[in-house]
Design an enzyme around this catalytic site. Structure first.
Site, PDB file in Angstrom:
ATOM      1  N   GLU A 188      12.571   8.725   4.940  1.00  0.00           N
ATOM      2  CA  GLU A 188      11.897   9.715   4.075  1.00  0.00           C
ATOM      3  C   GLU A 188      12.105  11.142   4.563  1.00  0.00           C
ATOM      4  O   GLU A 188      12.387  12.050   3.779  1.00  0.00           O
ATOM      5  CB  GLU A 188      10.397   9.394   3.964  1.00  0.00           C
ATOM      6  CG  GLU A 188      10.084   8.163   3.131  1.00  0.00           C
ATOM      7  CD  GLU A 188      10.268   6.849   3.891  1.00  0.00           C
ATOM      8  OE1 GLU A 188      10.541   6.892   5.103  1.00  0.00           O
ATOM      9  OE2 GLU A 188      10.144   5.780   3.251  1.00  0.00           O
ATOM     10  N   HIS A 200      -1.302   1.426   0.864  1.00  0.00           N
ATOM     11  CA  HIS A 200      -0.561   1.672  -0.371  1.00  0.00           C
ATOM     12  C   HIS A 200      -1.435   2.251  -1.468  1.00  0.00           C
ATOM     13  O   HIS A 200      -1.119   2.115  -2.649  1.00  0.00           O
ATOM     14  CB  HIS A 200       0.076   0.373  -0.882  1.00  0.00           C
ATOM     15  CG  HIS A 200       1.297  -0.042  -0.131  1.00  0.00           C
ATOM     16  ND1 HIS A 200       1.257  -0.546   1.126  1.00  0.00           N
ATOM     17  CD2 HIS A 200       2.605  -0.005  -0.487  1.00  0.00           C
ATOM     18  CE1 HIS A 200       2.486  -0.834   1.528  1.00  0.00           C
ATOM     19  NE2 HIS A 200       3.333  -0.503   0.568  1.00  0.00           N
TER      20      HIS A 200
END
Ligand SMILES: Cc1ncc(C[n+]2csc(CCOP(=O)(O)OP(=O)(O)O)c2C)c(N)n1
Ligand SMILES: [Mg+2]
Lengths: 327, 339
Positions: free
Chosen positions: A61, A130
């Site tokens: 990322e 999440h």
């Protein structure tokens, strides 16, 4: 003429249009290519646009968001898809320390025309790692613009102006919205959305419910229930989280004299807190009651459905908060 | 693995350059040295504030490497980047004005010593996040590739950056996507007070880079001939292969990490030992021995450097302050201005 589209299809169409219209635009991110996009937003793109422009990245990322910034500096118009906001924490350095700062730190020499898209939010029993809603954090940072499309119209219409913006724009797409359907006009001109202003999604007179993203549908549901009980709620969709449309907030609150802010972020230090502060600064004397808010409970979002539901803003909580203002 | 461990050339070997070119590079090193010495003094006098990281001792790296690149190439550097800005062509007066926080500085006083930017010479910072510039260089190279431009991206970073995830992610991406990046590692053996062997399980940085499937070269960073020749070779490989190359420059900083450093972590004798290998006096001695430089020439170029520094300081002293009314300028790009 209009047609019915899902949020996913609307976003896909917006990206398709951008890729087809501007050779500088390309899409990069984890599984955007062969896999077709984690949420199938880019299904079929690889075949149509090829691997140079539909660029599968490693699980890096920080690296690929930084590379997108570099590509933007180098003349391209990247759309970088970070799978979800949760993983964007690994890229936070590049977004906050590079993308947001370069224009200012270089004395106006370098702009970063970058679009970062990411999924946000809870509600699907994905548990704590999440389920974050951290758009309020991003909205804290000068130098970036933060969008939260909550409708089909915005999912379709926000990307083009975001790409046209010379500065970094971060778009938060709430995972609970992807299958939602709605109508869109057929003509392209009607699709462009103004990415500077909030939008009133329901007109009312007794209380302003101010919200964004995944909480919009909950606020609208609450407004429906309230109407049945004789309370007319106006629902304001912030949709631009930075810079906030203070005028729209002020107008709605001044009219309704009561306000509830709904935000899926945690209460402490939330975007809701910022909206409330602006109400205090600007329309304090118009208020008939203290401003209330409905946020996520101060707990990591749990897995079990009943616990997750209890942790998040829900229409019933919004209804209760509104009624509390009339008690 | 593709490691080309180049043994440093013998220090007294003939300098393979015309005297003009050699003297030009020497002059650049001297300009940096004089500018940095003055900066330290001005820091003491309170004229320059914030963090100030000097390049004294490492001059051969920036000068030798940057002279192997073209004006069309993109450069990314760290907070220890005054030298890179100067060699790329930013006026010393502009650099000095920025360090003073003046409006006449490259960033109108918004950046200071650590954030020198120059669109004209394609210098993309001045990045004060260790490792922060590496992904950026990868992206600049990606943009060049996608737009069929010939330019490459050269990224300077320290040995400390090698421990950051950004280093590994960037080398992987650049090699995976075959991007024209020149990774220039300025290995001065310390990241602040932490010696390389106290932070790395593998201290051979070429081995690390080569594990990402890219050529890895090593040069004696105290020897400008080795730096320049190795970089030339590396740049040629990047241009020909359109893929990344890693170069480790073994160098040493003679001064403290920044202006707040008691230097408790390294023995004085070690510093003195490295100073005997100082890039300026060793190179000028070689040139003199080979008849490519006279003492008069050396004195003249040193005097010119000092004069340039004096002018730069005068310029910065006479500079103005950005009006406070403009505080919020350049957070966003103004309407109608292309990025
Ligand atoms: C991400 C990050 N961590 C820590 C720091 C603080 N810091 C500034 S310079 C430095 C040392 C870096 O060493 P190196 O990369 O070897 O470069 P050098 O200073 O030796 O040129 C550190 C730890 C920082 N700026 N950024
Ligand atoms: Mg170091």
């Amino acid at each position: 003429m209009s047609r019915t589209l899902s949020y996913r299809e609307a976003m896909r169409e917006a990206m398709h249009e951008a890729l087809a219209n501007d050779p500088r635009v390309f899409l990069m991110g984890e599984d955007v290519g062969r896999y077709g996009g984690t949420y199938a937003f880019s299904k079929g793109f690889l075949d149509e646009f090829g691997p140079e422009r539909i660029r599968d990245t490693p699980l890096s990322e920080l690296g690929f968001v930084g590379a997108a910034i570099g590509a933007a500096l180098g003349g391209m118009r990247p759309i970088v898809e970070v799978m979800t906001v949760n993983f964007s924490l690994l890229a936070l350095d590049q977004i906050v320390n590079t993308a947001a700062l370069y224009r200012h730190m270089s004395g106006g020499q370098f702009s970063v025309p970058l679009v970062v898209r990411m999924t946000t939010g809870a509600g699907r029993q994905l548990a704590a790692q999440h389920s974050h809603s951290l758009e309020g954090w991003y909205a804290h940072i000068p130098g970036i613009k933060v969008l939260a499309p909550a409708t089909i119209e915005d999912a379709r219409g926000m990307l083009a102006p975001a790409l046209a913006d010379p500065d970094p724009v971060v778009i938060f797409e709430h995972a609970g919205l992807f299958n939602m359907e709605g109508d869109l006009p057929d003509t392209r001109d009607d699709l462009m959305v103004d990415i500077r202003s909030a939008k009133v999604r329901r007109i009312g007179t007794d209380v302003a419910i101010i919200t964004h993203g995944g909480s919009l549908s909950k606020a609208l549901a609450a407004a429906g229930q309230l109407a049945a009980e004789g309370i007319s709620a106006e629902v304001v969709d912030l949709r631009v989280l930075r810079p906030l449309d203070t005028a729209a907030i002020v107008a709605a609150v001044a009219k309704c004299r009561r306000a509830v802010v709904v935000d899926e972020g945690w209460k402490s230090g939330s975007l809701a807190a910022e909206v409330m502060a602006r109400i205090m600064e600007n329309v304090f004397y118009e208020l008939d009651a203290p401003v209330a808010r409905v946020c996520s409970e101060e707990v990591p979002i749990p897995y079990a459905k009943h616990l997750e539901d209890a942790a998040l803003p829900q229409p019933e909580k919004i209804v209760a908060a509104v009624k509390g203002l009339f008690a | 693995m593709n490691i080309d461990h180049h043994a440093p050339p013998p220090p007294a070997g003939p300098v393979p350059w015309q005297s003009d070119f050699a003297v030009g590079l020497l002059a650049d090193m001297v300009r940096i040295r004089r500018m940095e010495e003055k900066s330290a003094e001005l820091y003491g006098a309170g004229k320059i504030r914030g963090f100030l990281h000097l390049y004294i001792g490492e001059e051969a790296v920036a000068v030798g490497a940057l002279h192997a690149l073209s004006v069309e190439d993109n450069i990314v550097a760290t907070y220890r980047e005054h030298a890179h800005a100067l060699v790329r062509g930013m006026a010393m007066s502009t650099i000095m004005a920025e360090m003073y926080g003046r409006r006449e500085g490259c960033a109108h006083g918004r950046g200071g010593s650590m954030h020198l930017f120059d669109k004209a010479t394609r210098l993309f910072g001045g990045n004060a996040i260790v490792g922060g510039g590496l992904p950026l260089a990868v992206g600049l190279a990606l943009a060049a590739k996608m737009q069929n431009e010939n330019r490459i991206a050269a990224c300077f970073f320290g040995d400390g950056a090698v421990a950051e995830g950004a280093f590994h992610e960037s080398l992987n991406l650049a090699a995976l996507w075959k991007l024209p990046v020149l990774f220039c590692c300025e290995n001065n053996l310390y990241g602040m007070g932490t010696a390389l062997e106290r932070s790395e399980s593998q201290t051979d940085l070429c081995v690390k880079a080569a594990s990402y499937n890219m050529p890895a070269l090593r040069a004696d960073g105290m020897d400008i001939v080795a730096v320049h020749e190795t970089t030339k070779q590396a740049v040629q490989r990047v241009r020909e292969s359109r893929g990344p190359v890693f170069v480790e420059y073994q160098t040493y900083r003679f001064r403290a990490h920044s202006m707040f450093d008691a230097e408790l972590y390294r023995p004085k004798a070690e510093v003195e030992e490295w100073k005997t290998r100082g890039p300026i006096h060793t190179f000028s001695a070689r040139l003199k021995a080979e008849g490519k430089l006279t003492e008069e020439q050396f004195l003249a170029l040193d005097a010119a450097a000092n004069a340039e520094v004096a002018d730069a300081v005068a310029f910065a002293e006479a500079g103005t302050w950005e009006p406070v009314e403009d505080l919020l300028k350049d957070v966003h790009t103004p309407e109608g201005v292309a990025p």
